[in-house]
Design a protein around this motif. Structure first.
Motif, PDB file in Angstrom:
ATOM      1  N   HIS A  85     -25.003 -38.160 -33.768  1.00  0.00           N
ATOM      2  CA  HIS A  85     -26.024 -39.160 -33.488  1.00  0.00           C
ATOM      3  C   HIS A  85     -27.395 -38.583 -33.816  1.00  0.00           C
ATOM      4  N   PRO A  86     -28.174 -39.209 -34.725  1.00  0.00           N
ATOM      5  CA  PRO A  86     -29.499 -38.671 -35.048  1.00  0.00           C
ATOM      6  C   PRO A  86     -30.456 -38.815 -33.869  1.00  0.00           C
ATOM      7  N   HIS A 143     -27.414 -32.095 -43.557  1.00  0.00           N
ATOM      8  CA  HIS A 143     -27.582 -33.540 -43.467  1.00  0.00           C
ATOM      9  C   HIS A 143     -27.108 -34.178 -44.773  1.00  0.00           C
ATOM     10  N   HIS A 201     -26.475 -29.949 -30.028  1.00  0.00           N
ATOM     11  CA  HIS A 201     -27.482 -30.412 -30.962  1.00  0.00           C
ATOM     12  C   HIS A 201     -27.527 -29.480 -32.169  1.00  0.00           C
ATOM     13  N   TYR A 258     -29.734 -43.407 -41.518  1.00  0.00           N
ATOM     14  CA  TYR A 258     -30.059 -42.130 -40.900  1.00  0.00           C
ATOM     15  C   TYR A 258     -31.133 -42.208 -39.820  1.00  0.00           C
ATOM     16  N   LEU A 261     -29.427 -33.613 -34.732  1.00  0.00           N
ATOM     17  CA  LEU A 261     -28.418 -34.605 -34.349  1.00  0.00           C
ATOM     18  C   LEU A 261     -27.556 -34.060 -33.224  1.00  0.00           C
ATOM     19  N   GLN A 271     -32.764 -42.785 -29.199  1.00  0.00           N
ATOM     20  CA  GLN A 271     -32.690 -43.848 -30.189  1.00  0.00           C
ATOM     21  C   GLN A 271     -33.431 -45.109 -29.757  1.00  0.00           C
ATOM     22  N   PRO A 291     -32.825 -42.738 -36.405  1.00  0.00           N
ATOM     23  CA  PRO A 291     -32.228 -42.840 -35.062  1.00  0.00           C
ATOM     24  C   PRO A 291     -32.424 -44.201 -34.417  1.00  0.00           C
ATOM     25  N   TRP A 322     -28.881 -38.831 -26.308  1.00  0.00           N
ATOM     26  CA  TRP A 322     -29.169 -39.409 -27.613  1.00  0.00           C
ATOM     27  C   TRP A 322     -29.423 -40.910 -27.531  1.00  0.00           C
TER      28      TRP A 322
END
Length: 510
Positions: A237-238, A218, A259, A179, A245, A153, A181, A149
């Motif tokens: 974690h987006p 979400h 995920h 929201y 996520l 990001q 990432p 993740w």
């Protein structure tokens, strides 16, 4: 020059009230964000089959488009595979435009007004994404991120070719920061508890509570769409897709790193995404089928397994749980989404690109010959890197948009998965479009960053590939790619629309 309007004074005002320290960096980032979106838009105008563009011609070291109403649109050469933010203005009948929204408004084409609003949103959101990055070089130095993740990001600019690369309609500035990432938030998911008898699909035990099923949703979806009671859920974690996520942990060991694909439904680039009932029903059999199909790549590619998929019969209340791609990393190895490769800071020489192209084409063409066409774009396809950064293997995730050919599978004595009618086709054009459009024109093109670099990488890689009819088509035919802007300007036309890009192998090879 017709300067772009500040993309919504409301956006800037909200940012100033919410995060005043970002107001100045945001304003400074607007021109570059405008050039990034304009570059993507100019690529589309130059190469997509837009009905109001009647002629294209190279003139005076640039490109001139003749429009159906007689006007002329002029800009720089349009390399279909470039990822550079190189277009700072184009001229419509001699009048310069630096803003993509202003240009689209001036063109006055059908459905252009709505698209112009999306372009303005894309510029504003991209400027915010760039402004909110850590100061200095954000590429990895020293410690390399271990969890996948973190790589995801680092994808700040979004889709490398879509003008709506960062468009997030319906999201306030506060929601983008909370929201998105690239803003590196930790998102608190919610649960909707549903009677187990009211759902369809298979679901892991740690998402069950007595006779109830806990469906992760979400928080944006819970606030704006559902209108039902929710329970506190796990932190996550987006990832790049925003609605998927990586769980940060939890009381059950099975949760760590898993995920979760939520049913967050909003338009991000081309279409409004949801999780259909059909995709839930076919999730388990297609996952099992693809595990077996991946074995035919001789270890070149692994599939992240679907661990659970459930729906109440509504696309607004559904979810999927998948393995983390990190499960396929060996000691010292990293699993990196292809779209995140530029953010790693790892060297990618011409030899590296050729090795990467060889690896991806060998796996993709092997599966295509078998009867499986992957949608191997930079988000779905991940590469396992050695400690030195060499591409070793591939990991593929999200099986909802693959295509499967029963006729090709039958040649190898393999039955097609059932039920999976939505992904079944024996149309050769559809199969090749799916793979070539995503992998070659998309993933490899964006990784190379230019026609010249892509030509060199492909020219070296294809020498070592088995000779098949699919490879011959790849070498000889124009490359198919989704006509992303045409699709946005054709709201009444369902499904994908396509264009053909110049084949880089038509020129001199390395």
């Amino acid at each position: 020059m017709h300067r772009p309007p500040t993309p919504g004074l409301g956006f800037a005002a909200e940012l100033d009230a919410l995060r005043p320290g970002l107001a100045e960096p945001y304003a400074a980032a607007l021109p570059g964000a405008g050039a990034a979106v304009l570059s993507r838009l100019w690529r589309a105008l130059a190469h997509e089959p837009l009905p109001w563009v009647t002629h294209r011609a190279r003139e005076h070291e640039g490109l001139t488009l003749r429009l159906a109403d007689g006007r002329r649109l002029q800009g720089p050469p349009a390399d279909p595979y470039t990822t550079a933010d190189h277009v700072t203005e184009v001229r419509l009948d001699g009048r310069p435009y630096a803003g993509p929204a202003a240009l689209m408004t001036a063109l006055g084409v059908p459905h252009g007004a709505a698209f112009a609003a999306e372009l303005a949103d894309s510029v504003a959101s991209l400027a915010l994404s760039r402004a909110a990055q850590p100061s200095g070089d954000v590429r990895v130095r020293g410690r390399l991120p271990v969890p996948g993740w973190e790589w995801e990001q680092r994808v700040v600019d979004g889709h490398p070719y879509h003008p709506n690369c960062r468009s997030r309609p319906g999201f306030t500035v506060a929601e983008q920061l909370a929201y998105g990432p690239e803003h590196r938030p930790l998102v608190e998911l919610r649960y909707v508890a549903v009677d187990a008898s009211a759902v369809t699909g298979e679901w892991p035990g740690w998402l069950r509570e007595g006779g109830r099923v806990l469906i992760p949703v979400h928080p944006w979806q819970a606030e704006h769409v559902l209108g039902v009671p929710v329970l506190p859920g796990p932190a996550a974690h987006p990832l790049m897709s925003l609605r998927t996520l990586a769980l940060a942990g939890g009381p059950a060991a099975e949760q760590a790193g898993v995920h979760v694909k939520t049913a967050l439904s909003t338009r991000l680039t081309s279409s409004v995404r949801d999780i259909s009932v059909a995709s839930i029903v076919m999730a388990a059999p297609v996952s099992a089928f693809m595990e077996k199909a991946a074995a035919y790549t001789d270890g070149l590619l692994d599939i992240t397994r679907t661990l659970g998929a459930v729906t109440t019969g509504s696309p607004d209340l559904a979810a999927m749980v998948r393995e983390s791609p990190d499960a396929y990393a060996g000691t010292g190895e990293r699993v990196v989404p292809v779209a995140a490769l530029p953010g790693t800071g790892l060297p990618r020489s011409a030899a590296w690109l050729a090795d990467f192209a060889r690896l991806t084409l060998r796996a993709g063409l092997r599966l295509l010959d078998l009867g499986v066409a992957l949608e191997a774009h930079g988000q779905n396809l991940l590469v396992v890197l050695s400690p030195s950064g060499a591409p070793l293997r591939l990991v593929y995730r999200d099986l909802s948009d693959i295509r499967v050919s029963p006729v090709r599978l039958a040649r190898h004595g393999i039955p097609a998965p059932e039920p999976a009618a939505r992904i079944i086709t024996d149309d050769v054009t559809a199969l090749r479009r799916k793979l070539f459009g995503s992998l070659v024109a998309g993933t490899l093109g964006a990784t190379a960053g230019s026609t010249a670099a892509l030509r060199t990488a492909l020219g070296t890689a294809v020498r070592d590939l088995p000779d098949t009819a699919d490879l011959a088509a790849l070498l000889e035919d124009p490359l198919p790619v989704k006509a992303l802007t045409l699709m946005r300007l054709s709201p009444g036309t369902p499904g994908d629309q396509w264009t053909a890009l110049p084949n880089p192998l038509a020129g001199p090879r390395a």
